[in-house]
Design a protein around this motif. Structure first.
Motif, PDB file in Angstrom:
ATOM      1  N   LEU A 486     -34.765 123.662 -27.668  1.00 13.42           N
ATOM      2  CA  LEU A 486     -34.336 123.918 -26.288  1.00 13.42           C
ATOM      3  C   LEU A 486     -34.871 123.040 -25.165  1.00 13.42           C
ATOM      4  O   LEU A 486     -33.960 122.541 -24.253  1.00 13.42           O
ATOM      5  CB  LEU A 486     -34.734 125.589 -25.686  1.00 13.42           C
ATOM      6  N   ILE A 487     -36.229 122.565 -25.281  1.00 10.44           N
ATOM      7  CA  ILE A 487     -36.628 121.625 -24.369  1.00 10.44           C
ATOM      8  C   ILE A 487     -35.999 120.371 -24.371  1.00 10.44           C
ATOM      9  O   ILE A 487     -35.256 119.671 -23.453  1.00 10.44           O
ATOM     10  CB  ILE A 487     -38.292 121.452 -24.396  1.00 10.44           C
ATOM     11  N   ALA A 488     -35.512 119.801 -25.871  1.00 11.59           N
ATOM     12  CA  ALA A 488     -34.940 118.692 -25.902  1.00 11.59           C
ATOM     13  C   ALA A 488     -33.535 118.831 -25.380  1.00 11.59           C
ATOM     14  O   ALA A 488     -32.980 117.799 -24.664  1.00 11.59           O
ATOM     15  CB  ALA A 488     -34.907 118.311 -27.320  1.00 11.59           C
ATOM     16  N   GLU A 489     -33.033 120.075 -25.644  1.00 10.61           N
ATOM     17  CA  GLU A 489     -31.390 120.075 -25.027  1.00 10.61           C
ATOM     18  C   GLU A 489     -31.698 120.460 -23.531  1.00 10.61           C
ATOM     19  O   GLU A 489     -30.553 119.786 -22.693  1.00 10.61           O
ATOM     20  CB  GLU A 489     -30.829 121.594 -25.796  1.00 10.61           C
ATOM     21  N   HIS A 490     -32.658 120.883 -23.233  1.00  9.72           N
ATOM     22  CA  HIS A 490     -32.612 120.785 -21.713  1.00  9.72           C
ATOM     23  C   HIS A 490     -32.927 119.646 -20.945  1.00  9.72           C
ATOM     24  O   HIS A 490     -32.161 119.183 -19.986  1.00  9.72           O
ATOM     25  CB  HIS A 490     -33.802 121.791 -21.275  1.00  9.72           C
ATOM     26  N   GLU A 491     -33.532 118.761 -21.535  1.00 17.30           N
ATOM     27  CA  GLU A 491     -33.840 117.328 -21.167  1.00 17.30           C
ATOM     28  C   GLU A 491     -32.491 116.551 -21.311  1.00 17.30           C
ATOM     29  O   GLU A 491     -32.398 115.772 -20.177  1.00 17.30           O
ATOM     30  CB  GLU A 491     -34.781 116.809 -21.906  1.00 17.30           C
ATOM     31  N   ARG A 492     -31.644 116.807 -22.235  1.00 18.55           N
ATOM     32  CA  ARG A 492     -30.600 115.928 -22.383  1.00 18.55           C
ATOM     33  C   ARG A 492     -29.497 116.578 -21.287  1.00 18.55           C
ATOM     34  O   ARG A 492     -28.914 115.684 -20.713  1.00 18.55           O
ATOM     35  CB  ARG A 492     -29.880 116.259 -23.644  1.00 18.55           C
ATOM     36  N   GLN A 493     -29.407 117.842 -21.259  1.00 16.42           N
ATOM     37  CA  GLN A 493     -28.401 118.431 -20.184  1.00 16.42           C
ATOM     38  C   GLN A 493     -28.849 117.987 -18.874  1.00 16.42           C
ATOM     39  O   GLN A 493     -28.139 117.805 -17.873  1.00 16.42           O
ATOM     40  CB  GLN A 493     -28.368 119.794 -20.317  1.00 16.42           C
ATOM     41  N   GLN A 494     -30.094 118.032 -18.489  1.00 14.71           N
ATOM     42  CA  GLN A 494     -30.643 117.624 -17.157  1.00 14.71           C
ATOM     43  C   GLN A 494     -30.348 116.204 -16.939  1.00 14.71           C
ATOM     44  O   GLN A 494     -29.954 115.934 -15.658  1.00 14.71           O
ATOM     45  CB  GLN A 494     -32.187 118.007 -17.105  1.00 14.71           C
ATOM     46  N   ILE A 496     -28.111 114.505 -18.165  1.00 12.51           N
ATOM     47  CA  ILE A 496     -26.353 114.463 -17.779  1.00 12.51           C
ATOM     48  C   ILE A 496     -26.213 114.969 -16.809  1.00 12.51           C
ATOM     49  O   ILE A 496     -25.319 114.520 -15.832  1.00 12.51           O
ATOM     50  CB  ILE A 496     -25.677 115.060 -18.934  1.00 12.51           C
ATOM     51  N   PHE A 497     -26.860 116.066 -16.120  1.00 17.42           N
ATOM     52  CA  PHE A 497     -26.729 116.575 -14.832  1.00 17.42           C
ATOM     53  C   PHE A 497     -26.908 115.636 -13.742  1.00 17.42           C
ATOM     54  O   PHE A 497     -26.249 115.532 -12.917  1.00 17.42           O
ATOM     55  CB  PHE A 497     -27.141 117.983 -14.672  1.00 17.42           C
ATOM     56  N   GLU A 498     -28.306 115.185 -13.881  1.00 17.71           N
ATOM     57  CA  GLU A 498     -28.639 114.104 -12.741  1.00 17.71           C
ATOM     58  C   GLU A 498     -27.594 112.971 -12.610  1.00 17.71           C
ATOM     59  O   GLU A 498     -27.166 112.469 -11.634  1.00 17.71           O
ATOM     60  CB  GLU A 498     -29.879 113.932 -13.012  1.00 17.71           C
ATOM     61  N   ASP A 499     -27.098 112.289 -13.828  1.00 11.13           N
ATOM     62  CA  ASP A 499     -26.332 111.205 -13.785  1.00 11.13           C
ATOM     63  C   ASP A 499     -25.133 111.907 -13.282  1.00 11.13           C
ATOM     64  O   ASP A 499     -24.491 110.967 -12.472  1.00 11.13           O
ATOM     65  CB  ASP A 499     -25.883 110.900 -15.257  1.00 11.13           C
ATOM     66  N   GLU A 500     -24.556 112.906 -13.516  1.00 12.49           N
ATOM     67  CA  GLU A 500     -23.181 113.451 -12.552  1.00 12.49           C
ATOM     68  C   GLU A 500     -23.381 113.502 -11.187  1.00 12.49           C
ATOM     69  O   GLU A 500     -22.376 113.277 -10.575  1.00 12.49           O
ATOM     70  CB  GLU A 500     -22.792 114.813 -13.469  1.00 12.49           C
ATOM     71  N   ILE A 501     -24.605 114.191 -10.829  1.00 13.83           N
ATOM     72  CA  ILE A 501     -24.904 114.387  -9.332  1.00 13.83           C
ATOM     73  C   ILE A 501     -25.036 113.031  -8.746  1.00 13.83           C
ATOM     74  O   ILE A 501     -24.564 112.830  -7.531  1.00 13.83           O
ATOM     75  CB  ILE A 501     -26.398 115.056  -9.280  1.00 13.83           C
ATOM     76  N   GLU A 502     -25.741 112.086  -9.480  1.00 15.51           N
ATOM     77  CA  GLU A 502     -25.808 110.848  -8.661  1.00 15.51           C
ATOM     78  C   GLU A 502     -24.514 110.167  -8.491  1.00 15.51           C
ATOM     79  O   GLU A 502     -24.049 109.442  -7.686  1.00 15.51           O
ATOM     80  CB  GLU A 502     -26.715 109.924  -9.559  1.00 15.51           C
ATOM     81  N   ARG A 503     -23.552 110.179  -9.450  1.00 11.84           N
ATOM     82  CA  ARG A 503     -22.080 109.641  -9.510  1.00 11.84           C
ATOM     83  C   ARG A 503     -21.306 110.355  -8.541  1.00 11.84           C
ATOM     84  O   ARG A 503     -20.790 109.813  -7.502  1.00 11.84           O
ATOM     85  CB  ARG A 503     -21.519 109.816 -10.845  1.00 11.84           C
ATOM     86  N   LEU A 504     -21.555 111.527  -8.349  1.00  9.80           N
ATOM     87  CA  LEU A 504     -20.662 112.454  -7.269  1.00  9.80           C
ATOM     88  C   LEU A 504     -21.352 112.321  -5.738  1.00  9.80           C
ATOM     89  O   LEU A 504     -20.444 112.159  -4.821  1.00  9.80           O
ATOM     90  CB  LEU A 504     -20.789 113.864  -7.467  1.00  9.80           C
ATOM     91  N   THR A 505     -22.621 111.822  -5.791  1.00  6.87           N
ATOM     92  CA  THR A 505     -23.055 111.499  -4.576  1.00  6.87           C
ATOM     93  C   THR A 505     -22.726 110.009  -4.002  1.00  6.87           C
ATOM     94  O   THR A 505     -22.683 109.895  -2.924  1.00  6.87           O
ATOM     95  CB  THR A 505     -24.766 111.659  -4.376  1.00  6.87           C
ATOM     96  N   ALA A 506     -22.898 109.237  -5.086  1.00  6.19           N
ATOM     97  CA  ALA A 506     -22.477 107.891  -4.752  1.00  6.19           C
ATOM     98  C   ALA A 506     -20.878 107.697  -4.362  1.00  6.19           C
ATOM     99  O   ALA A 506     -20.514 107.111  -3.132  1.00  6.19           O
ATOM    100  CB  ALA A 506     -22.665 107.037  -5.874  1.00  6.19           C
TER     101      ALA A 506
END
Length: 947
Positions: A486-494, A496-506
């Motif tokens: 779960l920790i590894a999956e959470h880190e992967r999803q986190q 991906i989420f941060e990359d998506e947030i950065e893309r949408l913010t940019a």
């Protein structure tokens, strides 16, 4: 006379009798109570006779029964099938029970046990050869009534004592019957989570080791309790989740020695003061995965167990053998499954409940036989061993006596045997005891003592307790693994989420900057436009004002004109004001557009929230997929384990018959085993033979892949076991291919299976000549000289032994080193290898004897010339029955030729011939040895010279 004398004059009795025969008046009841400790000091038979005389003299017991238990009135107070007299009835619990302790007395309600009395069965051994001669004129001292579960012990020709047991097994009872009534209920309780004990007690030579520890190598029906118990345990557990470990020890001279590691000869006993459990942490524990490994452990233990030759038993056990089987099982149905997507929170909490594990222990004890020194003839070190055995058995008897009488003190620590068995008598284990007796009236005293031991043991009651606990370690490991995932999956999803947030913010910042830039450009453009218009209008107004000034100077007459020009000026100002308002409205419009851009940014934020929710849904879907993958991996692991187990069974299957050639079927789904599994395997190989073809299978023997060659040679070996296929294999060149494998391949498995196939083909006389013609004996001899595996040597020796039975090939066989190869393989010392070597020598000696009788051969035996006689004489009395039988036949055949007599006399073979003529269990061999000795003048002269 002695009874009445001592009864009325007790002062003449010894002190121990005076304490146990209180006189309370003339009309005494016939309760002449001898204590168990006093019974062990005085003569057992005299005590029983005195008690019987007292019963008949005073006649106060119920006359409707002749049992030694004191009549039907007391029988109501005893457990079922028990007839032993007791003042206090069945033992329910005792403060000092053999399995008791501080923890047992303060146990909670959850630890309450189930009462279970010690079950006792009696088994009668048939008369042996010595008893048939010595007791031919006497009847058996024991009479069995199995339908009534009774045993009668004759005191004389007109009087006998009757006893009841839980089971009465006659001398014709099979090993399977003994196991089912004695040990199978205990094994079933062990599989359910209870501790269990199976123990054999009796005089030496009455069949205890045969009942408990017989392996059944030569006869499967003769398997003992140990082997059958492990078969049921392996059939009742799942090796994927459950575990079985075995320890095998002996109690010798009050020291516990490890039979699996002889160097570990002083194992200490550790007792848990809280639970009262007894453990042996220093003993070797071997995990059991299949039945074959368990048999190897038993064989290893029997090889290390102490035994000696006494007058009562040629192989008398000098130690108590103890087999401990520790079973760890996961309880099915109690381990909750992972909660589903729509499950409630309660089900989610239940999913974290640990698995339930049941730990049980089965103890199988083969006690050394009790013996009397003047009967067993023990002396020297054997006498010391007998003393130690009798002391430990005496300590066990004292504990059982104390338990049967509800004594407050149980002398558990008098012997290590009683400490090891403290859980078996009066403890928490289900216990079954089988007592073995003999029919000989010469040993009536020992038989009566054994029967009384069993009667007292029937009064002991145990409190069975379920050994169940939660597997927190497994739950912790499972949760750790799940948490890591779960920790590894959470880190992967986190990530991906941060990359998506950065893309949408940019993207939003880019759009906002573009809007601001467009707004500024449009505003600057409008401002410059209106500023230009404003300057143009001001310029026009100034020009008009100048013109008007000029007109006012030039035309002074006209006064009305300036008045008319003022409204025109006002109109221009109004127009300029309206234009300014339009500019302000445009500015307001741009501000509105800016607000709309901000609202679009808020909409984009809501889109980001939706994307986050979509990511969470995808993560949940991924978890479900991972669960499915885990189930598929578990199923794949199960199939892999079953395939490996099938391969091990196929590789280790077969004794001296056909080697298994079914390795090609390992990739098929495993079917449940049944009684016709061997027929199914043969049909599968036959089907493979029909589909693929013999030539294709033989061509695979030359394949480059070693695994392919191994599978192919196993299939050929299995086909060669059928007589119908042997001719086809030889015609197709299979024999030549098998012989080539002995040269070209260096793999031990290929050598073993190929030698087994050649041994099967060598059963035919035609094939024997072909093998000799192609140099098969030389190739087999070379294989034997380089092989170390006992199974490979057994196959090679079997092939050469088959060739030794051909009269035409003896000289050539000897010339190519066949006899030397057989004698060289005895270095292995494995019983199966020695049996094949002995069979080959017997076949060779038989052919020589036949040739000498026909006048074809003269002179000394080739076996004697090659130096085989010393080994033959040395192993003439071998422990293995198969080796001994073949050696005895070889000696008889060699002795039939007069030319061999001098060498046999010098080599000490005459003594072995005399022994064979007297002690051999087979009538045909014994008669042949006697006839040979009486017909040989040299042997007769030597026997007269030696007296």
């Amino acid at each position: 006379f002695f009874f009445f004398f001592f009864f009325f004059f007790p002062t003449f009795l010894p002190s121990q009798f005076s304490r146990t025969l209180p006189l309370t008046g003339i009309p005494l009841a016939a309760t002449v109570a001898f204590s168990l400790s006093d019974l062990s000091r005085c003569s057992h038979s005299l005590t029983l006779d005195l008690a019987a005389m007292a019963t008949s003299a005073f006649g106060t017991t119920t006359a409707t029964s002749n049992y030694r238990n004191g009549g039907a009135a007391n029988a109501r107070n005893l457990p079922k099938n028990s007839s032993v007299k007791s003042k206090t009835g069945v033992r329910k619990s005792a403060p000092g029970s053999l399995g008791g302790g501080g923890a047992a007395s303060s146990s909670s309600k959850d630890d309450a046990g189930v009462p279970g009395r010690v079950r006792v069965a009696v088994r009668l051994r048939p008369r042996n050869a010595e008893e048939m001669v010595a007791d031919a004129d006497f009847a058996d001292c024991v009479e069995l009534q199995p339908e009534l579960k009774r045993l009668k012990l004759r005191k004389n020709n007109w009087d006998s004592d009757t006893y009841e047991f839980d089971e009465v097994l006659t001398e014709f009872a099979s090993q399977k019957r003994v196991y089912e009534v004695v040990a199978k209920p205990v094994v079933e309780s062990v599989l359910d989570g209870y501790n269990g004990t199976v123990m054999a007690y009796g005089q030496t030579g009455t069949g205890k080791t045969y009942t408990v520890g017989q392996l059944g190598d030569e006869d499967m029906a003769a398997r003992g309790i140990m082997v059958r118990a492990m078969e049921d345990i392996l059939a009742g557990v799942s090796l994927e989740t459950d575990s079985i470990s075995v320890s095998y020890m002996q109690l010798y001279m009050e020291t516990i020695q490890d039979l699996l590691d002889p160097t570990n000869d002083n194992i200490s006993i550790v007792e848990d003061h809280k639970t009262g459990d007894v453990s042996l942490p220093g003993a070797t524990q071997v995990e059991i995965r299949d039945h074959h490994s368990f048999l190897e452990i038993l064989k290893l233990g029997e090889d290390h167990r102490f035994a000696a030759n006494t007058k009562l038993n040629t192989e008398s056990s000098r130690s108590h053998a103890i087999l401990m089987v520790n079973l760890r099982r996961f309880v099915k149905g109690k381990d909750s499954a992972v909660s589903s997507e729509n499950s409630s929170s309660l089900q989610t909490v239940k999913s974290l409940k640990p698995s339930v594990v049941r730990k049980a222990k089965l103890v199988v004890v083969d006690l050394a036989g009790s013996e009397r020194i003047h009967k067993s003839g023990s002396e020297g070190h054997t006498l010391e061993e007998a003393k130690s055995i009798n002391l430990s058995l005496s300590a066990l008897g004292k504990c059982i006596n104390a338990l049967a009488e509800n004594s407050p003190h149980i002398p558990v620590r008098d012997s290590k045997l009683t400490r090891l068995l403290r859980d078996s008598f009066g403890g928490t284990a289900r216990t079954s005891l089988v007592i073995t007796v003999g029919p000989s009236p010469r040993h009536r005293g020992e038989t009566a003592s054994t029967i009384m031991f069993g009667q007292r043991a029937m009064k002991v009651e145990n409190m069975l307790k379920l050994k169940e606990e939660f597997d927190y370690k497994s739950l912790s490991r499972r949760l750790d693994i799940q948490l890591d995932k779960l920790i590894a999956e959470h880190e992967r999803q986190q990530k991906i989420f941060e990359d998506e947030i950065e893309r949408l913010t940019a993207e939003a910042e880019r759009q906002l900057s573009d809007a601001e830039r467009n707004y500024v450009q449009a505003l600057e453009k409008e401002r410059s436009k209106y500023q230009k218009e404003y300057l143009e209008s001001i310029k026009k107004l100034e020009e008009k004002w100048i013109m008007n000034q000029r007109k006012s100077v030039n035309d002074e007459k006209s006064k009305v004109a300036p008045m008319e020009e003022n409204p025109e000026m006002k109109k221009l100002l109004e127009k300029e004001t309206a234009h300014r308002k339009a500019v302000e409205e445009e500015v307001w419009t741009l501000k509105t557009q800016l607000a709309e851009s901000r609202r679009s940014e808020a909409l984009q934020s809501s889109e980001i929230v939706k994307l986050r929710k979509m990511l969470d849904d995808e993560a949940h879907q991924k978890e479900k997929l991972e669960m499915e993958i885990g189930k598929l991996q578990s199923h794949l692991l199960q199939l892999s384990v079953e395939a490996d187990e099938t391969r091990r069974q196929l590789d280790s299957g077969g004794s001296e018959e056909v080697l298994s050639g079914l390795d090609s079927l390992l990739h098929q789904p495993r079917q449940p085993q049944s009684d016709n599994s061997e027929t199914g395997d043969k049909e599968s190989v036959a089907k493979l033979f029909e589909q693929v073809g013999l030539h294709k299978i033989l061509s695979l023997l030359e394949a480059e892949d070693a695994d392919v060659r191994i599978h192919a040679v196993k299939v050929v070996a299995n086909l060669a076991a059928e007589e119908a296929n042997q001719e086809k294999i030889v015609e197709a060149g299979g024999l030549t291919s098998l012989l080539k494998l002995l040269i070209s391949s260096e793999d031990e498995t290929i050598h073993r299976v190929a030698a087994g196939a050649i041994a099967n083909l060598a059963m035919s006389e035609t094939n024997q000549e072909l093998i000799m013609a192609q140099g098969g004996v030389r190739l087999l001899s070379n294989t034997a000289s380089s092989a170390e595996d006992p199974q490979t040597l057994r196959m090679v020796a079997g092939a050469i032994a088959n060739l030794c039975g051909n009269d035409k090939l003896q000289m050539k066989l000897r010339g190519e080193g066949g006899i030397k190869a057989l004698l060289g393989m005895v270095r292995c010392r494995h019983p199966d290898v020695l049996s094949q070597v002995a069979r080959g020598i017997a076949n060779f000696a038989k052919c020589e004897s036949r040739a000498s009788a026909q006048g074809v051969k003269a002179g000394r035996s080739l076996l004697i010339e090659d130096g085989a006689l010393p080994w033959i004489v040395q192993n003439a009395n071998n422990e293995a029955a198969s080796v001994r039988r073949h050696i005895e036949l070889a000696l008889c055949h060699l002795a039939q030729h007069e030319a061999n007599s001098r060498d046999m006399i010098n080599g000490g073979a005459v003594w072995e011939m005399v022994r064979i003529s007297r002690d051999c269990p087979r009538e045909d061999i014994r008669s042949l040895a006697h006839r040979t000795l009486t017909s040989s003048h040299s042997f007769q002269a030597e026997m007269r010279r030696l007296g």
